[in-house]
Design a protein around this motif. Structure first.
Motif, PDB file in Angstrom:
ATOM      1  N   ILE A   6       1.089  -1.329  -0.182  1.00 54.61           N
ATOM      2  CA  ILE A   6      -0.187  -0.195   0.502  1.00 54.61           C
ATOM      3  C   ILE A   6       0.550   1.227   0.130  1.00 54.61           C
ATOM      4  CG2 ILE A   6      -2.084   1.470   1.190  1.00 54.61           C
ATOM      5  CD1 ILE A   6      -2.668  -1.773   2.015  1.00 54.61           C
ATOM      6  N   ILE A   9       1.335   3.033  -3.016  1.00 52.89           N
ATOM      7  CA  ILE A   9       0.169   3.473  -4.221  1.00 52.89           C
ATOM      8  C   ILE A   9       0.664   5.312  -3.709  1.00 52.89           C
ATOM      9  CG2 ILE A   9      -2.007   3.387  -4.036  1.00 52.89           C
ATOM     10  CD1 ILE A   9      -2.125   0.337  -3.821  1.00 52.89           C
ATOM     11  N   ALA A  40      -2.222  -4.727  -0.789  1.00 53.12           N
ATOM     12  CA  ALA A  40      -3.550  -4.968  -1.658  1.00 53.12           C
ATOM     13  C   ALA A  40      -3.393  -5.623  -3.055  1.00 53.12           C
ATOM     14  CB  ALA A  40      -3.912  -3.860  -1.310  1.00 53.12           C
ATOM     15  N   VAL A  42      -4.378  -4.842  -6.596  1.00 49.82           N
ATOM     16  CA  VAL A  42      -4.657  -3.052  -7.800  1.00 49.82           C
ATOM     17  C   VAL A  42      -4.693  -3.883  -8.870  1.00 49.82           C
ATOM     18  CG1 VAL A  42      -4.046  -0.836  -8.031  1.00 49.82           C
ATOM     19  CG2 VAL A  42      -3.517  -2.116  -5.466  1.00 49.82           C
ATOM     20  N   TYR A  44      -4.179  -2.508 -12.587  1.00 55.42           N
ATOM     21  CA  TYR A  44      -4.460  -1.346 -13.275  1.00 55.42           C
ATOM     22  C   TYR A  44      -4.650  -1.595 -15.106  1.00 55.42           C
ATOM     23  CZ  TYR A  44      -0.516   0.348  -9.778  1.00 55.42           C
ATOM     24  OH  TYR A  44      -0.329   1.012  -8.533  1.00 55.42           O
ATOM     25  N   ILE A  49      -4.729   3.100 -11.781  1.00 54.75           N
ATOM     26  CA  ILE A  49      -5.814   2.343 -10.827  1.00 54.75           C
ATOM     27  C   ILE A  49      -7.169   1.640 -11.227  1.00 54.75           C
ATOM     28  CG2 ILE A  49      -6.266   1.490  -8.476  1.00 54.75           C
ATOM     29  CD1 ILE A  49      -3.924   3.938  -7.476  1.00 54.75           C
ATOM     30  N   PHE A  52      -8.957  -1.608  -6.736  1.00 54.72           N
ATOM     31  CA  PHE A  52      -8.576  -2.134  -5.543  1.00 54.72           C
ATOM     32  C   PHE A  52      -9.137  -2.367  -4.212  1.00 54.72           C
ATOM     33  CE2 PHE A  52      -7.215  -0.356  -1.256  1.00 54.72           C
ATOM     34  CZ  PHE A  52      -6.140  -0.213  -1.114  1.00 54.72           C
ATOM     35  N   TYR A  54      -8.365  -4.436  -0.428  1.00 51.77           N
ATOM     36  CA  TYR A  54      -7.752  -4.770   0.909  1.00 51.77           C
ATOM     37  C   TYR A  54      -8.366  -5.895   0.887  1.00 51.77           C
ATOM     38  CZ  TYR A  54      -5.890  -4.262   5.811  1.00 51.77           C
ATOM     39  OH  TYR A  54      -5.507  -4.819   6.644  1.00 51.77           O
TER      40      TYR A  54
END
Length: 348
Positions: A6, A9, A40, A42, A44, A49, A52, A54
């Motif tokens: 994290i 980011i 996390a 993610v 792309y 992004i 997301f 978590y």
């Protein structure tokens, strides 16, 4: 999709603006997780992004909801957001939640969602998450949805990712490497790369469409399919052809089941690896009769099972036609064992 720290980011990315609006404490939470070195999932797209996620494991009772939920080993969906843009990205993240839960051997998954996010609520409920409580904070009232990882309703999508093995037929189904990589993103070989995987509907979706000229008319809803990736020619098929995944049949259609080409295209386009032109070509070959299999992508094998092992350890006949092959219950079960599929998702 990547699993990243994290701390790597940028919290100032506009992607997080809506989370900051919904949750006053979001920036504090984010910085705390970053400082702790947590990670996390993610997604792309062109370095932007798009999603997301978590996740964390909890074992205590959930006491900040009404009614209180008893102690259990659960996955908590701590933070989840996607930018919806018509590619079924939400389904790809839902599958990641299930894969994580299976790996951690938990009893359930839970998530809290504001009712204003109707599309997100519907997505979770589609895959068996049920409202069980409410959570009230200064941010407002959220629905608490729980997915029991062992519950069965008899409906394939609600029960996903469970694989029912009693009173179902089992088959092996072949697919060429190029199509396999695009259709089953979690089932790549070690020699393949995630750069092959694009943010498109047929890749992201839990549901897959397979179109073929083979006679697969024996398939019924609920039947189980082992996906067999044929050789890429980089070595002997004995080692390069592999079983990679297990799917469950939702529906089988043939060309005659579509009233017209528009009906056919609408049915196939979101879940098939073929573009509209290729789909039209299938339909317009009057001398060819095709089948369309719609299935759920339930699990990728932890260990790929080579053609050699299928022959030598399972006992499959090397001289049989492997495009579409019926498997006995014993053969199917042994393939799942060799592929190291979690027993928790195999049910009677």
């Amino acid at each position: 999709m990547k699993y990243v720290r994290i701390s790597s980011i940028d919290l100032n990315d506009p992607f997080f603006d809506s989370l900051k609006l919904d949750y006053a404490e979001f920036q504090v939470w984010f910085n705390k997780k970053a400082a702790a070195g947590e990670g996390a999932f993610v997604m792309y797209d062109d370095n932007l992004i798009q999603g997301f996620l978590y996740l964390k494991i909890e074992v205590d009772a959930i006491t900040d909801v009404i009614p209180i939920l008893a102690e259990a080993k659960r996955v908590k969906v701590g933070t989840f957001k996607i930018n919806p843009h018509g590619t079924r990205l939400g389904e790809r993240f839902i599958k990641k939640m299930f894969d994580f839960a299976i790996n951690k051997k938990v009893d359930s998954i839970y998530v809290t969602i504001f009712s204003k996010h109707a599309a997100l609520l519907n997505l979770f409920q589609k895959y068996g998450f049920q409202p069980r409580a409410k959570k009230t904070t200064p941010n407002g009232v959220e629905e608490v949805l729980i997915k029991d990882m062992s519950s069965q309703t008899g409906e394939i999508t609600l029960d996903y990712p469970l694989i029912k093995i009693v009173n179902t037929s089992k088959y092996l189904l072949s697919i060429y490497p190029l199509y396999h990589s695009r259709l089953f993103p979690d089932s790549l070989l070690n020699s393949e790369t995630y750069s092959l995987i694009k943010d498109v509907s047929h890749t992201n979706s839990i549901h897959k469409i397979y179109i073929c000229y083979m006679d697969v008319s024996a398939l019924k809803t609920g039947d189980n399919i082992i996906i067999y990736r044929t050789s890429d020619g980089a070595g002997p098929a004995h080692y390069r052809s592999v079983a990679t995944s297990v799917c469950v049949v939702e529906e089988l259609k043939s060309k005659r089941n579509f009233a017209n080409i528009e009906n056919y295209l609408k049915y196939c386009k979101d879940y098939s690896i073929f573009d509209e032109g290729e789909l039209e070509a299938f339909y317009n070959q009057n001398n060819k009769y095709f089948y369309v299999i719609k299935m759920t992508y339930n699990a990728a094998f932890s260990k790929r099972v080579t053609r050699g092992n299928l022959i030598e350890k399972i006992g499959l006949n090397p001289d049989s036609y492997w495009g579409f092959m019926k498997l006995s219950d014993g053969e199917f079960n042994e393939i799942l064992k060799l592929g190291k599929i979690s027993e928790s998702i195999i049910v009677d």
